[in-house]
Design a protein around this motif. Structure first.
Motif, short mmCIF file in Angstrom:
data_model
loop_
_atom_site.label_atom_id
_atom_site.label_comp_id
_atom_site.label_asym_id
_atom_site.label_seq_id
_atom_site.Cartn_x
_atom_site.Cartn_y
_atom_site.Cartn_z
N LEU A 281 0.81 -1.22 0.00
CA LEU A 281 0.00 0.00 0.00
C LEU A 281 0.85 1.26 0.00
N ASP A 282 1.98 1.25 0.72
CA ASP A 282 2.81 2.45 0.84
C ASP A 282 4.15 2.33 0.13
N ALA A 283 4.45 1.14 -0.37
CA ALA A 283 5.76 0.87 -1.00
C ALA A 283 6.90 1.20 -0.06
N THR A 284 6.73 0.88 1.23
CA THR A 284 7.77 1.09 2.22
C THR A 284 7.98 -0.21 3.00
N ALA A 285 9.16 -0.33 3.60
CA ALA A 285 9.47 -1.54 4.36
C ALA A 285 10.59 -1.26 5.34
N GLU A 286 10.53 -1.93 6.50
CA GLU A 286 11.61 -1.83 7.47
C GLU A 286 12.77 -2.75 7.08
N ASP A 287 12.45 -3.82 6.38
CA ASP A 287 13.48 -4.75 5.90
C ASP A 287 14.25 -4.09 4.76
N LYS A 288 15.55 -3.92 4.95
CA LYS A 288 16.36 -3.20 3.97
C LYS A 288 16.32 -3.86 2.60
N ARG A 289 16.22 -5.17 2.57
CA ARG A 289 16.19 -5.88 1.28
C ARG A 289 14.91 -5.55 0.52
N VAL A 290 13.79 -5.48 1.25
CA VAL A 290 12.51 -5.14 0.61
C VAL A 290 12.49 -3.67 0.24
N GLU A 291 13.03 -2.82 1.13
CA GLU A 291 13.09 -1.39 0.85
C GLU A 291 13.84 -1.12 -0.44
N GLU A 292 14.96 -1.81 -0.63
CA GLU A 292 15.73 -1.64 -1.86
C GLU A 292 14.93 -2.10 -3.07
N ALA A 293 14.21 -3.21 -2.92
CA ALA A 293 13.41 -3.71 -4.04
C ALA A 293 12.31 -2.73 -4.41
N LEU A 294 11.67 -2.13 -3.40
CA LEU A 294 10.55 -1.22 -3.65
C LEU A 294 10.96 0.11 -4.24
N ALA A 295 12.26 0.39 -4.24
CA ALA A 295 12.74 1.64 -4.84
C ALA A 295 12.33 1.71 -6.31
N GLU A 296 12.13 0.55 -6.92
CA GLU A 296 11.75 0.53 -8.34
C GLU A 296 10.35 1.05 -8.60
N VAL A 297 9.47 1.02 -7.56
CA VAL A 297 8.09 1.46 -7.76
C VAL A 297 7.77 2.72 -6.98
N GLN A 298 8.78 3.37 -6.45
CA GLN A 298 8.55 4.56 -5.64
C GLN A 298 8.65 5.85 -6.46
N HIS A 299 8.99 5.73 -7.73
CA HIS A 299 9.18 6.95 -8.53
C HIS A 299 8.20 6.96 -9.71
#
Length: 245
Positions: free
Chosen positions: A227-245
């Motif tokens: 829902l927010d494209a955010t994560a506390e897990d650094k691995r997931v956070e890095e992956a979600l960078a692709e859909v945050q822009h």
């Protein structure tokens, strides 16, 4: 060998996925080659059981039967099937020796351990070598897992709506195959649930079940992945960078 012997066979597999048929086939073939009536063998089978667990139901039942003098012979595929720990392995062989039970190993450095100790030394060496090899394997696996985690690679089951790329990193699944659900499809389903749509309705048309959607929606951290494209897990956070822009 006498056809009138009381014979038991023991089979163990560490996981549900690890097959045991090859053990049965090898034991059956060996017994046939050694004039043992294969139709009269009592089979003891532990599936999804670790060899380091002394409380395996079938293993304990077999050990008790040997202690009661019920068997002249026990046949196993290899020593590690009996136990992965030396203490458990030694206890079994001591019980067999005390009750004049022969132990046969169909896939080992020696195929016979007699109550008088014949073959026991070779069996001990074989078991020790196997145990050391296993320790080294576990060490290598653990080192590999630690290294992968340090590098941010995703280990284990891949969450729905994601994929693991060729380098082992988690990434949102954008172009999904017909039997998969994309990141956007899971996100849309969760948005619908947020708008009071039922889990069953939200799951219609998806490969993902309503139970899985429910688990994601009720898990605050995972819900934010979609829902927010955010994560506390650094691995997931890095992956979600692709859909945050």
């Amino acid at each position: 060998m006498r056809n009138t012997e009381n014979v038991a066979a023991y089979v163990r597999a560490s996981t549900d996925k690890q097959g045991s048929q090859h053990q049965r086939d090898d034991i059956t073939y060996w017994c046939g080659q050694n004039d043992i009536n294969t139709s009269s063998i009592d089979w003891y089978v532990d599936l999804a059981q670790s060899g380091s667990d002394p409380g395996r139901d079938q293993f304990r039942e077999l050990t008790d039967a040997v202690a009661a003098g019920e068997y002249d012979r026990v046949v196993v595929w290899e020593i590690s099937r009996l136990a992965r720990l030396g203490s458990i392995y030694q206890e079994f062989f001591e019980t067999a020796a005390d009750n004049q039970t022969i132990v046969n190993i169909t896939n080992g450095w020696t195929d016979t351990v007699r109550p008088d100790g014949t073959g026991k030394l070779i069996a001990d060496i074989s078991a020790a070598v196997a145990e050391e090899e296993r320790r080294k394997l576990i060490s290598r696996v653990n080192s590999g897992i630690k290294r992968a985690r340090r590098e941010g690679k995703w280990l284990g089951e891949v969450p729905v709506g994601f994929e693991r790329n060729s380098e082992g990193y988690l990434r949102p699944l954008i172009d999904a195959d017909p039997d998969e659900d994309s990141y956007l499809e899971i996100r849309n389903a969760l948005e619908a649930i947020e708008d009071d749509e039922s889990y069953r309705q939200a799951a219609m048309g998806l490969n993902t079940t309503r139970q899985t959607l429910s688990r994601i929606h009720q898990d605050e951290d995972r819900r934010q992945w979609y829902l927010d494209a955010t994560a506390e897990d650094k691995r997931v956070e890095e992956a979600l960078a692709e859909v945050q822009h």
